[in-house]
Scaffold this motif. Sequence first.
Motif, PDB file in Angstrom:
ATOM      1  N   ARG A   5      -2.052 147.814  31.896  1.00  0.00           N
ATOM      2  CA  ARG A   5      -1.003 147.663  30.891  1.00  0.00           C
ATOM      3  C   ARG A   5      -1.557 147.034  29.619  1.00  0.00           C
ATOM      4  N   ALA A   6      -2.461 146.079  29.757  1.00  0.00           N
ATOM      5  CA  ALA A   6      -3.061 145.440  28.584  1.00  0.00           C
ATOM      6  C   ALA A   6      -3.895 146.441  27.798  1.00  0.00           C
ATOM      7  N   ARG A   7      -4.626 147.309  28.497  1.00  0.00           N
ATOM      8  CA  ARG A   7      -5.412 148.332  27.808  1.00  0.00           C
ATOM      9  C   ARG A   7      -4.507 149.318  27.071  1.00  0.00           C
TER      10      ARG A   7
ATOM     11  N   ALA B   9      -1.725 144.050  41.703  1.00  0.00           N
ATOM     12  CA  ALA B   9      -0.932 143.629  40.554  1.00  0.00           C
ATOM     13  C   ALA B   9      -1.846 143.211  39.400  1.00  0.00           C
ATOM     14  N   GLN B  10      -2.972 142.610  39.693  1.00  0.00           N
ATOM     15  CA  GLN B  10      -3.905 142.211  38.645  1.00  0.00           C
ATOM     16  C   GLN B  10      -4.483 143.449  37.968  1.00  0.00           C
ATOM     17  N   ASP B  11      -4.841 144.463  38.725  1.00  0.00           N
ATOM     18  CA  ASP B  11      -5.337 145.712  38.143  1.00  0.00           C
ATOM     19  C   ASP B  11      -4.264 146.375  37.277  1.00  0.00           C
ATOM     20  N   LEU B  12      -3.046 146.337  37.754  1.00  0.00           N
ATOM     21  CA  LEU B  12      -1.952 146.919  36.975  1.00  0.00           C
ATOM     22  C   LEU B  12      -1.766 146.180  35.664  1.00  0.00           C
ATOM     23  N   ASN B  13      -1.868 144.874  35.685  1.00  0.00           N
ATOM     24  CA  ASN B  13      -1.757 144.093  34.443  1.00  0.00           C
ATOM     25  C   ASN B  13      -2.884 144.435  33.471  1.00  0.00           C
ATOM     26  N   GLU B  14      -4.092 144.639  33.980  1.00  0.00           N
ATOM     27  CA  GLU B  14      -5.205 145.010  33.107  1.00  0.00           C
ATOM     28  C   GLU B  14      -4.969 146.394  32.491  1.00  0.00           C
TER      29      GLU B  14
ATOM     30  N   SER C  39      -3.968 158.147  24.314  1.00  0.00           N
ATOM     31  CA  SER C  39      -4.365 157.607  25.608  1.00  0.00           C
ATOM     32  C   SER C  39      -5.746 156.988  25.461  1.00  0.00           C
ATOM     33  N   PRO C  40      -6.085 156.035  26.309  1.00  0.00           N
ATOM     34  CA  PRO C  40      -7.388 155.379  26.183  1.00  0.00           C
ATOM     35  C   PRO C  40      -8.544 156.362  26.332  1.00  0.00           C
TER      36      PRO C  40
END
Length: 82
Positions: free
Chosen positions: A63-65, A56-61, A74-75
């Motif tokens: 989404r922030a990117r 979940a922490q990776d997913l939040n990062e 796209s990034p």
Amino acid sequence: MSHNAGYDKGEPRAWPIALFGLATVIALVAVVLAVQYYFDRVHERQVFVRVLEPEAQDLNELRARRRSTPSGASPTSAPLPG
């Protein structure tokens, strides 16, 4: 002095003994079930903390990117400097 001192000639009372035994067995089963329930809850929590929460922490990062990039880009497609 009597030779029968400390000896009870009466029959043992079976019902109180049986009820005490039954209550002991019920209490033992309740304790085993309570310990099993507690173990399952703690185990589930540890699995969540060690396995699911880091994802979940990776997913939040991620989404922030994505929020920080302009819409539609796209990034990885951002122009390189230079």
